[in-house]
Motif scaffolding. Structure first.
Motif, PDB file in Angstrom:
ATOM      1  N   TYR A 174       1.452   3.275  -3.366  1.00  0.00           N
ATOM      2  CA  TYR A 174       0.246   4.018  -3.771  1.00  0.00           C
ATOM      3  C   TYR A 174       0.053   5.234  -2.878  1.00  0.00           C
ATOM      4  O   TYR A 174      -0.260   6.332  -3.349  1.00  0.00           O
ATOM      5  N   LEU A 175       0.264   5.049  -1.563  1.00  0.00           N
ATOM      6  CA  LEU A 175       0.082   6.147  -0.616  1.00  0.00           C
ATOM      7  C   LEU A 175       1.054   7.287  -0.913  1.00  0.00           C
ATOM      8  O   LEU A 175       0.671   8.471  -0.870  1.00  0.00           O
ATOM      9  N   ASP A 176       2.299   6.946  -1.213  1.00  0.00           N
ATOM     10  CA  ASP A 176       3.291   7.993  -1.498  1.00  0.00           C
ATOM     11  C   ASP A 176       2.962   8.731  -2.800  1.00  0.00           C
ATOM     12  O   ASP A 176       3.033   9.964  -2.866  1.00  0.00           O
ATOM     13  N   ARG A 177       2.584   7.988  -3.821  1.00  0.00           N
ATOM     14  CA  ARG A 177       2.439   8.582  -5.152  1.00  0.00           C
ATOM     15  C   ARG A 177       1.149   9.377  -5.303  1.00  0.00           C
ATOM     16  O   ARG A 177       1.154  10.513  -5.818  1.00  0.00           O
ATOM     17  N   PHE A 178       0.028   8.801  -4.824  1.00  0.00           N
ATOM     18  CA  PHE A 178      -1.266   9.405  -5.114  1.00  0.00           C
ATOM     19  C   PHE A 178      -1.823  10.254  -3.982  1.00  0.00           C
ATOM     20  O   PHE A 178      -2.823  10.951  -4.172  1.00  0.00           O
ATOM     21  N   ILE A 179      -1.227  10.198  -2.797  1.00  0.00           N
ATOM     22  CA  ILE A 179      -1.781  10.967  -1.669  1.00  0.00           C
ATOM     23  C   ILE A 179      -0.729  11.884  -1.069  1.00  0.00           C
ATOM     24  O   ILE A 179      -0.861  13.108  -1.079  1.00  0.00           O
ATOM     25  N   LEU A 180       0.359  11.306  -0.507  1.00  0.00           N
ATOM     26  CA  LEU A 180       1.322  12.117   0.255  1.00  0.00           C
ATOM     27  C   LEU A 180       2.071  13.097  -0.638  1.00  0.00           C
ATOM     28  O   LEU A 180       2.397  14.209  -0.197  1.00  0.00           O
ATOM     29  N   ASP A 181       2.341  12.732  -1.870  1.00  0.00           N
ATOM     30  CA  ASP A 181       3.039  13.670  -2.761  1.00  0.00           C
ATOM     31  C   ASP A 181       2.176  14.870  -3.131  1.00  0.00           C
ATOM     32  O   ASP A 181       2.702  15.899  -3.579  1.00  0.00           O
ATOM     33  N   LYS A 182       0.852  14.770  -2.979  1.00  0.00           N
ATOM     34  CA  LYS A 182      -0.058  15.859  -3.353  1.00  0.00           C
ATOM     35  C   LYS A 182      -0.459  16.717  -2.166  1.00  0.00           C
ATOM     36  O   LYS A 182      -1.218  17.683  -2.332  1.00  0.00           O
ATOM     37  N   VAL A 183       0.010  16.382  -0.969  1.00  0.00           N
ATOM     38  CA  VAL A 183      -0.428  17.108   0.231  1.00  0.00           C
ATOM     39  C   VAL A 183       0.204  18.485   0.264  1.00  0.00           C
ATOM     40  O   VAL A 183       1.396  18.655  -0.017  1.00  0.00           O
ATOM     41  N   ARG A 184      -0.610  19.486   0.637  1.00  0.00           N
ATOM     42  CA  ARG A 184      -0.128  20.839   0.871  1.00  0.00           C
ATOM     43  C   ARG A 184      -0.463  21.223   2.310  1.00  0.00           C
ATOM     44  O   ARG A 184      -1.035  20.439   3.056  1.00  0.00           O
ATOM     45  N   ASP A 185      -0.109  22.426   2.684  1.00  0.00           N
ATOM     46  CA  ASP A 185      -0.309  22.846   4.071  1.00  0.00           C
ATOM     47  C   ASP A 185      -1.676  23.484   4.306  1.00  0.00           C
ATOM     48  O   ASP A 185      -1.883  24.142   5.340  1.00  0.00           O
ATOM     49  N   ASN A 186      -2.633  23.294   3.403  1.00  0.00           N
ATOM     50  CA  ASN A 186      -3.943  23.923   3.556  1.00  0.00           C
ATOM     51  C   ASN A 186      -4.976  22.990   4.160  1.00  0.00           C
ATOM     52  O   ASN A 186      -6.177  23.160   3.943  1.00  0.00           O
ATOM     53  N   PHE A 187      -4.537  21.967   4.930  1.00  0.00           N
ATOM     54  CA  PHE A 187      -5.503  21.053   5.555  1.00  0.00           C
ATOM     55  C   PHE A 187      -5.434  21.208   7.069  1.00  0.00           C
ATOM     56  O   PHE A 187      -4.457  21.712   7.634  1.00  0.00           O
ATOM     57  N   ASP A 188      -6.515  20.757   7.726  1.00  0.00           N
ATOM     58  CA  ASP A 188      -6.612  20.823   9.188  1.00  0.00           C
ATOM     59  C   ASP A 188      -6.009  19.543   9.779  1.00  0.00           C
ATOM     60  O   ASP A 188      -6.534  18.441   9.570  1.00  0.00           O
ATOM     61  N   TYR A 215       0.812  -1.214   0.000  1.00  0.00           N
ATOM     62  CA  TYR A 215       0.000   0.000   0.000  1.00  0.00           C
ATOM     63  C   TYR A 215       0.851   1.272   0.000  1.00  0.00           C
ATOM     64  O   TYR A 215       0.412   2.326  -0.452  1.00  0.00           O
ATOM     65  N   MET A 216       2.097   1.175   0.525  1.00  0.00           N
ATOM     66  CA  MET A 216       2.936   2.357   0.675  1.00  0.00           C
ATOM     67  C   MET A 216       3.252   3.039  -0.657  1.00  0.00           C
ATOM     68  O   MET A 216       3.202   4.280  -0.737  1.00  0.00           O
TER      69      MET A 216
END
Length: 589
Positions: A71-85, A68-69
């Motif tokens: 997929y998690l790195d490529r499709f989720i964590l790489d797209k994270v920005r600082d605009n979330f709670d 799962y890692m």
């Protein structure tokens, strides 16, 4: 620790919560739900087809963490920005994991406090999976927790808990064990639940929300210019102010960057303890209740601005990193110490082997020394046998000398008796002279015997000295074995002393034989004098009688009665012998 690592810890809890049978794998349908929820709270677009496309080659069923890692790195964590709670993200992961692992019936704290402890655990835990919080971080949290509640830190209680944890061979606690440790009141006995909740909240705000300082201050408005009391929260990059300390209604933020500054202001408009925070776009005038609070807020804001300018992380993160580096150094030192101990053990084993080899060599040397000692004892025994043979030989010589002396005495008595008888005087005098000549020959023989005895004694002394020197050389050469062979050396010295004692006895016997020889010689001289006196008497009585003497050996002494019975050289020898006996010290009795 970076943003990616901070996000992975809550996701790891959520993934394990979905792993119902503890097989390390989760079904694709559950991963789809988890991925959708993660995208929702992280504020990124969710692609439902991406998961199927990613695992289209894996139709074996559930997916492991390692699968799962990527997929998690490529499709989720790489797209994270600082605009979330971050709180919403943590609460979503908490909801999935707490439902399965948390037992609220045993806890004395609320679910909200348990959630805050779970977030604190994720912040303080090690960056290794499965996640645990080590005992040093537990001690740090408990000390800060007790300080926040205003309680006294009891070192003995924590040391007892540390020993108990060490006895169970646990390196640390999991998240749920950590929540139970605080929630069951092991270190908060006798404290009110509200006090415990306030202590947890203060540590939560300091570590998770990164609140460096908070409190009520008066703020001047920008439009109405009136002063209003607000609840201020200082973080590394901002100063937020709320209507009340419950943080339900936020009124604004003061953004701190490298261009910001804070300065004290003089009192004005009836306001005291004033200071101003200047930002890029606007300035904020603030009033504290007293000078102490004013100085504290100015110092805290200046520290944040300086930290931002230096590009450093928050004090809580910096302190956590310092503690980790310290643990790493201590662990490295411990590993180095263990390596040194291992090397020392190897060295000790090598030394033990060397000692064993040396012990074997010493045993061989002891056996060789014992063999050498047996040879020495055999040689000493041979020498003793030789000394005993020589002693018996000297006893036989002494007995012969005594027999000869007895015989000479008997012959002398017979000679004197013949001299007294005038009719056999000439014949007896001739025999006496013959006896005197024989006595001189015997004397010469005794002198030769004495010289031979002296030579043998010197040889024996030289042999003893040689043996003694050999023994000393052996002692110098085997000084390392001196302690072990000391007893044997003493026995050898005793044997040598016994041999020396025997030699002294032999010397005493030789001296006794010499003394007896001198006594015989003295008797012979007395007999010679008596013979001479008889010669004088016969010469006086008859005048014509002339004794028959042996042939002349040289020029003879002329006396009133004619030529003497000895030469001038013999007279000098007798005079020298008399002088030697005169000055010779008396022999001990």
């Amino acid at each position: 620790m970076g943003r990616r690592e901070e996000l992975l810890k809550p996701i790891w809890h959520a993934f394990n919560a979905l792993d119902v049978d503890k097989s390390g794998k989760v079904s694709k349908s559950q991963l789809k739900v988890l991925s959708h929820n993660l995208c929702t709270v992280l504020g990124i677009a969710h692609d439902p087809v991406a998961l199927e496309e990613h695992f289209k080659d894996n139709d074996e069923g559930p997916v492991s963490t390692q699968g799962y890692m990527p997929y998690l790195d490529r499709f989720i964590l790489d797209k994270v920005r600082d605009n979330f709670d971050r709180l919403d993200f943590n609460k979503m992961c908490w909801t999935l994991s707490a439902r399965k692992n948390l037992n609220t019936n045993r806890l004395l704290i609320t679910d909200e406090d348990a959630f805050k402890l779970w977030c604190i655990f994720n912040f303080l835990s090690e960056d290794k999976y499965p996640l645990i919080i080590v005992i040093e971080e537990i001690e740090f949290f408990l000390r800060r927790f007790m300080e926040a509640m205003g309680a006294t830190w009891v070192e003995e209680r924590f040391e007892s808990y540390r020993m108990n944890l060490h006895s169970r061979r646990q390196q640390g606690l999991s998240a749920w064990e950590f929540i139970e440790l605080v929630g069951m009141g092991l270190f908060t006995i006798g404290m009110h639940r509200q006090t415990v909740s306030m202590g947890i909240n203060e540590v939560f705000q300091e570590l998770i929300l990164e609140v460096l300082k908070q409190g009520y201050l008066m703020k001047k408005g920008h439009k109405r210019k009136n002063w209003t009391e607000r609840w201020f929260l200082l973080r590394l990059h901002s100063v937020s102010y709320y209507v009340g300390e419950d943080l339900t209604e936020k009124k604004g933020d003061i953004i701190l960057d490298g261009n910001s500054c804070v300065e004290p202001l003089p009192d004005k408009d009836g306001r005291k303890c004033l200071f101003i925070v200047r930002c890029s776009d606007k300035s904020f005038e603030i009033s504290a209740s007293d000078k102490k609070k004013k100085q504290e807020w100015i110092q805290a804001i200046q520290t944040c601005i300086h930290t931002v300018r230096q590009g450093l992380s928050s004090p809580a993160r910096a302190a956590r990193q310092q503690r980790r580096e310290l643990r790493e150094r201590l662990r490295a030192q411990q590993d180095q110490l263990q390596e040194g101990m291992r090397r020392l053990q190897v060295s000790n084993e090598s030394n033990q082997r060397e000692l064993e080899a040396m012990r074997k060599k010493l045993q061989d040397a002891a056996a060789s020394a014992a063999q050498e000692e047996r040879r020495r004892l055999q040689t000493q025994q041979e020498l003793q046998d030789r000394y005993r043979t020589d002693l018996e030989r000297e006893k036989m010589v002494r007995q012969q000398m005594e027999a000869q002396v007895a015989q000479k005495s008997s012959e002398l008595e017979q000679y004197l008796q013949r001299v007294r008888e005038l009719e056999d005087m000439y014949h007896r005098l001739e025999e006496a002279l013959e006896d005197e000549r024989q006595a001189r020959q015997d004397e010469e023989t005794m002198r030769k015997l004495q010289a031979r005895l002296l030579e043998e004694e010197a040889c024996k002394r030289a042999e003893l000295e040689s043996l003694h020197l050999q023994q000393q050389r052996a002692m110098y050469q085997t000084q390392a074995e001196k302690q072990e062979l000391e007893k044997e050396r003493v026995e050898k010295e005793r044997a040598l002393q016994a041999a020396m004692t025997q030699l002294d006895q032999l010397e005493n016997e030789r001296r006794g034989a010499l003394q007896q020889y001198e006594e015989v010689t003295k008797k012979l001289e007395q007999a010679t004098n008596k013979t001479k006196n008889w010669k004088d008497k016969v010469a006086q009585q008859e005048g014509l009688i002339r004794l028959i003497q042996p042939g002349a050996k040289g020029p003879q002494m002329i006396t009133n009665w004619g030529p003497a019975a000895f030469t001038e050289a013999e007279l000098n020898l007798r005079e020298q012998d008399w002088q030697q006996r005169k000055y010779r010290p008396p022999k001990p009795q």
